[in-house]
Write an enzyme that holds these catalytic residues in place. Sequence first.
Site, PDB file in Angstrom:
ATOM      1  CB  SER A  16      -9.637 -56.989 -19.304  1.00 22.21           C
ATOM      2  OG  SER A  16      -9.495 -58.191 -20.007  1.00 22.21           O
ATOM      3  CE1 TYR A  71     -15.570 -56.990 -19.377  1.00 20.58           C
ATOM      4  CE2 TYR A  71     -13.977 -58.020 -20.860  1.00 20.58           C
ATOM      5  CZ  TYR A  71     -14.335 -57.597 -19.599  1.00 20.58           C
ATOM      6  OH  TYR A  71     -13.456 -57.762 -18.540  1.00 20.58           O
ATOM      7  CE  LYS A 109     -13.484 -54.444 -17.692  1.00 19.86           C
ATOM      8  NZ  LYS A 109     -13.915 -53.983 -16.380  1.00 19.86           N
TER       9      LYS A 109
HETATM   10  P1  NAD Z   1     -18.049 -60.577 -11.206  1.00 17.55           P
HETATM   11  O1  NAD Z   1     -19.194 -60.502 -12.148  1.00 17.55           O
HETATM   12  O2  NAD Z   1     -17.924 -61.786 -10.350  1.00 17.55           O
HETATM   13  O3  NAD Z   1     -18.053 -59.284 -10.246  1.00 17.55           O
HETATM   14  C1  NAD Z   1     -18.531 -58.035 -10.668  1.00 17.55           C
HETATM   15  C2  NAD Z   1     -19.520 -57.552  -9.615  1.00 17.55           C
HETATM   16  O4  NAD Z   1     -20.028 -56.270 -10.008  1.00 17.55           O
HETATM   17  C3  NAD Z   1     -20.727 -58.479  -9.467  1.00 17.55           C
HETATM   18  O5  NAD Z   1     -20.864 -58.833  -8.108  1.00 17.55           O
HETATM   19  C4  NAD Z   1     -21.910 -57.650  -9.957  1.00 17.55           C
HETATM   20  O6  NAD Z   1     -23.097 -57.950  -9.251  1.00 17.55           O
HETATM   21  C5  NAD Z   1     -21.410 -56.231  -9.711  1.00 17.55           C
HETATM   22  N1  NAD Z   1     -21.997 -55.202 -10.582  1.00 17.55           N
HETATM   23  C6  NAD Z   1     -22.080 -55.187 -11.933  1.00 17.55           C
HETATM   24  N2  NAD Z   1     -22.645 -54.051 -12.357  1.00 17.55           N
HETATM   25  C7  NAD Z   1     -22.931 -53.311 -11.252  1.00 17.55           C
HETATM   26  C8  NAD Z   1     -23.510 -52.035 -11.044  1.00 17.55           C
HETATM   27  N3  NAD Z   1     -23.945 -51.285 -12.055  1.00 17.55           N
HETATM   28  N4  NAD Z   1     -23.647 -51.591  -9.773  1.00 17.55           N
HETATM   29  C9  NAD Z   1     -23.233 -52.324  -8.726  1.00 17.55           C
HETATM   30  N5  NAD Z   1     -22.653 -53.549  -8.858  1.00 17.55           N
HETATM   31  C10 NAD Z   1     -22.514 -54.035 -10.113  1.00 17.55           C
HETATM   32  O7  NAD Z   1     -16.719 -60.336 -12.057  1.00 17.55           O
HETATM   33  P2  NAD Z   1     -15.199 -60.524 -11.638  1.00 17.55           P
HETATM   34  O8  NAD Z   1     -14.663 -61.689 -12.376  1.00 17.55           O
HETATM   35  O9  NAD Z   1     -15.033 -60.465 -10.179  1.00 17.55           O
HETATM   36  O10 NAD Z   1     -14.595 -59.224 -12.342  1.00 17.55           O
HETATM   37  C11 NAD Z   1     -14.412 -58.007 -11.636  1.00 17.55           C
HETATM   38  C12 NAD Z   1     -13.915 -56.948 -12.605  1.00 17.55           C
HETATM   39  O11 NAD Z   1     -12.718 -57.399 -13.217  1.00 17.55           O
HETATM   40  C13 NAD Z   1     -14.890 -56.663 -13.752  1.00 17.55           C
HETATM   41  O12 NAD Z   1     -14.850 -55.276 -14.025  1.00 17.55           O
HETATM   42  C14 NAD Z   1     -14.319 -57.451 -14.905  1.00 17.55           C
HETATM   43  O13 NAD Z   1     -14.652 -56.891 -16.155  1.00 17.55           O
HETATM   44  C15 NAD Z   1     -12.826 -57.344 -14.619  1.00 17.55           C
HETATM   45  N6  NAD Z   1     -12.065 -58.448 -15.222  1.00 17.55           N
HETATM   46  C16 NAD Z   1     -12.413 -59.740 -14.939  1.00 17.55           C
HETATM   47  C17 NAD Z   1     -11.698 -60.786 -15.525  1.00 17.55           C
HETATM   48  C18 NAD Z   1     -12.083 -62.225 -15.254  1.00 17.55           C
HETATM   49  O14 NAD Z   1     -11.690 -63.092 -16.013  1.00 17.55           O
HETATM   50  N7  NAD Z   1     -12.810 -62.542 -14.198  1.00 17.55           N
HETATM   51  C19 NAD Z   1     -10.628 -60.505 -16.389  1.00 17.55           C
HETATM   52  C20 NAD Z   1     -10.301 -59.174 -16.636  1.00 17.55           C
HETATM   53  C21 NAD Z   1     -11.024 -58.142 -16.044  1.00 17.55           C
HETATM   54  C1  UD1 Z   2     -12.014 -64.102 -22.463  1.00 16.29           C
HETATM   55  C2  UD1 Z   2     -12.547 -62.928 -23.266  1.00 16.29           C
HETATM   56  C3  UD1 Z   2     -11.857 -61.646 -22.784  1.00 16.29           C
HETATM   57  C4  UD1 Z   2     -12.071 -61.466 -21.272  1.00 16.29           C
HETATM   58  C5  UD1 Z   2     -11.585 -62.708 -20.533  1.00 16.29           C
HETATM   59  C6  UD1 Z   2     -11.872 -62.644 -19.057  1.00 16.29           C
HETATM   60  C7  UD1 Z   2     -13.272 -63.718 -25.466  1.00 16.29           C
HETATM   61  C8  UD1 Z   2     -12.983 -63.720 -26.934  1.00 16.29           C
HETATM   62  N1  UD1 Z   2     -12.317 -63.160 -24.682  1.00 16.29           N
HETATM   63  O1  UD1 Z   2     -10.635 -64.179 -22.642  1.00 16.29           O
HETATM   64  O2  UD1 Z   2     -12.392 -60.538 -23.461  1.00 16.29           O
HETATM   65  O3  UD1 Z   2     -11.351 -60.347 -20.789  1.00 16.29           O
HETATM   66  O4  UD1 Z   2     -12.249 -63.883 -21.071  1.00 16.29           O
HETATM   67  O5  UD1 Z   2     -13.249 -62.623 -18.811  1.00 16.29           O
HETATM   68  O6  UD1 Z   2     -14.310 -64.188 -25.014  1.00 16.29           O
HETATM   69  N2  UD1 Z   2     -11.737 -72.050 -24.157  1.00 16.29           N
HETATM   70  C9  UD1 Z   2     -12.167 -73.259 -24.641  1.00 16.29           C
HETATM   71  N3  UD1 Z   2     -13.404 -73.700 -24.276  1.00 16.29           N
HETATM   72  C10 UD1 Z   2     -14.231 -72.991 -23.447  1.00 16.29           C
HETATM   73  C11 UD1 Z   2     -13.771 -71.736 -22.951  1.00 16.29           C
HETATM   74  C12 UD1 Z   2     -12.525 -71.291 -23.343  1.00 16.29           C
HETATM   75  O7  UD1 Z   2     -11.449 -73.926 -25.396  1.00 16.29           O
HETATM   76  O8  UD1 Z   2     -15.353 -73.444 -23.173  1.00 16.29           O
HETATM   77  C13 UD1 Z   2     -10.379 -71.580 -24.526  1.00 16.29           C
HETATM   78  C14 UD1 Z   2     -10.371 -70.263 -25.273  1.00 16.29           C
HETATM   79  O9  UD1 Z   2     -10.490 -70.465 -26.655  1.00 16.29           O
HETATM   80  C15 UD1 Z   2      -9.008 -69.685 -24.860  1.00 16.29           C
HETATM   81  C16 UD1 Z   2      -8.805 -70.235 -23.439  1.00 16.29           C
HETATM   82  O10 UD1 Z   2      -9.674 -71.356 -23.316  1.00 16.29           O
HETATM   83  O11 UD1 Z   2      -7.984 -70.191 -25.663  1.00 16.29           O
HETATM   84  C17 UD1 Z   2      -9.164 -69.230 -22.357  1.00 16.29           C
HETATM   85  O12 UD1 Z   2     -10.483 -68.744 -22.596  1.00 16.29           O
HETATM   86  P1  UD1 Z   2     -11.239 -67.765 -21.574  1.00 16.29           P
HETATM   87  O13 UD1 Z   2     -11.175 -68.337 -20.211  1.00 16.29           O
HETATM   88  O14 UD1 Z   2     -12.580 -67.472 -22.149  1.00 16.29           O
HETATM   89  O15 UD1 Z   2     -10.334 -66.453 -21.562  1.00 16.29           O
HETATM   90  P2  UD1 Z   2      -9.817 -65.514 -22.769  1.00 16.29           P
HETATM   91  O16 UD1 Z   2     -10.104 -66.128 -24.083  1.00 16.29           O
HETATM   92  O17 UD1 Z   2      -8.417 -65.169 -22.477  1.00 16.29           O
END
Ligand code: NAD
Ligand code: UD1
Length: 350
Positions: free
Chosen positions: A130, A154, A158
């Site tokens: 991430s 979290y 990572k």
């Molecule tokens: P998500 O929660 O929708 O998907 C993750 C999946 O993993 C879920 O379906 C959950 O049930 C499964 N899971 C969790 N722990 C498990 C375990 N121990 N065994 C088996 N399954 C398990 O999340 P996402 O948004 O699709 O994210 C996927 C990956 O990308 C995650 O590792 C997340 O940290 C990373 N990521 C997400 C974002 C974002 O904003 N969505 C940003 C950066 C990184």
């Molecule tokens: C957040 C997490 C980051 C994670 C990423 C994806 C924090 C501090 N950071 O990042 O670790 O990898 O999500 O899951 O939580 N915002 C609002 N109102 C809301 C929600 C968000 O104003 O209700 C603003 C935030 O302040 C930010 C922007 O929207 O400026 C994006 O927020 P968000 O979607 O949570 O992503 P990140 O902050 O980039």
Amino acid sequence: MISKTVLVTGGAGYIGTHTVLHLLLAGFKTVVVDNLDNSSHLAILRVKELAGEFRNNLSFHNADLRDRDALEQIFVSTKFDAVIHFAGLKAVGESVKKPLLYYNNNLTGTITLLEVMAAHGCKKLVFSSSATVYGWPKKVPCTEEFPLSAANPYGRSKLIIEEICRDVYNAEQDWKIILLRYFNPVGAHPSGYIGEDPRGVPNNLMPFVQQVAVERRPALTIFGNDYNTIDGTGVRDYIHVVDLADGHIAALLKLDESDIGCEVYNLGTGKGTSVLEMVKAFELASGKKIPLVMAGRRPGDAEIVYASTEKAERELNWKAKYGIDEMCRDQWNWASKNPYGYGSQKDSTD
Ligand code: NAD
Ligand code: UD1
């Protein structure tokens, strides 16, 4: 047509479902392992429907990655060419309250996976990292060489997993590992059939906006309007989840073609958008007014974060195609067709 078999951990989740669909359409056989902790089996059924003639190339195991016996069984029954590892817990606030849950799930899950992969001679991995590992970057765009930091458990999980992967490669150089640092994934498949469905109150901006638009929540709280940005609100690099899914296919192909070692790539668009700009784009796409409440900054939030996309463009031959208008259009299409995600109003925890 590709005839390779890929294990996708967390493949029932938001990014996982979109990636699995793209894998199937590209001809990969795909096996999903997910404990459905933050997802629904319905998502897998919908991916199958969208995959049409390729639907039978998808199989699903409801299992926890930490269950070594279950994972062993999956590797005994199928020979995998590579693994895409999405499974993990991702709610930042919850990770602060329950650090051991996060370390146990994300670290133990990953270590068990790597051990079972090694035991079965499968040493190609794509891991979901991430942009959170850049912390509050001193300048933008963020390049892959920037110093790394973590503001919460979290993010630290990572960082640690990235380090574990580098150590594993340093010890045994027949591993090929790609660490993908996602910026802010948003949007949904254009069919409106699959999308993001977080449990409980969404942490992230767009799932929250979407729930305001369908009147599940009264207003969006803006976390800080005193940043040094175009309108005072935080700036991020939003990327369409369909582009992100494509980035995983590019990474898999890269693992095949080269002696990559353990390499890291940003997946973003390279463009920064403020919270207010994003809300405006969503209002235009949906025709809905999003009521706003101004509040203070959220702890741990950075001011401006966006990606340098050069390395991914150059080495993965991948570039995001969609802009925020398409992201908001598809987010709204999913939200309006599925106001309660994969569940119903009755099941919702609102
Ligand atoms: P998500 O929660 O929708 O998907 C993750 C999946 O993993 C879920 O379906 C959950 O049930 C499964 N899971 C969790 N722990 C498990 C375990 N121990 N065994 C088996 N399954 C398990 O999340 P996402 O948004 O699709 O994210 C996927 C990956 O990308 C995650 O590792 C997340 O940290 C990373 N990521 C997400 C974002 C974002 O904003 N969505 C940003 C950066 C990184
Ligand atoms: C957040 C997490 C980051 C994670 C990423 C994806 C924090 C501090 N950071 O990042 O670790 O990898 O999500 O899951 O939580 N915002 C609002 N109102 C809301 C929600 C968000 O104003 O209700 C603003 C935030 O302040 C930010 C922007 O929207 O400026 C994006 O927020 P968000 O979607 O949570 O992503 P990140 O902050 O980039």
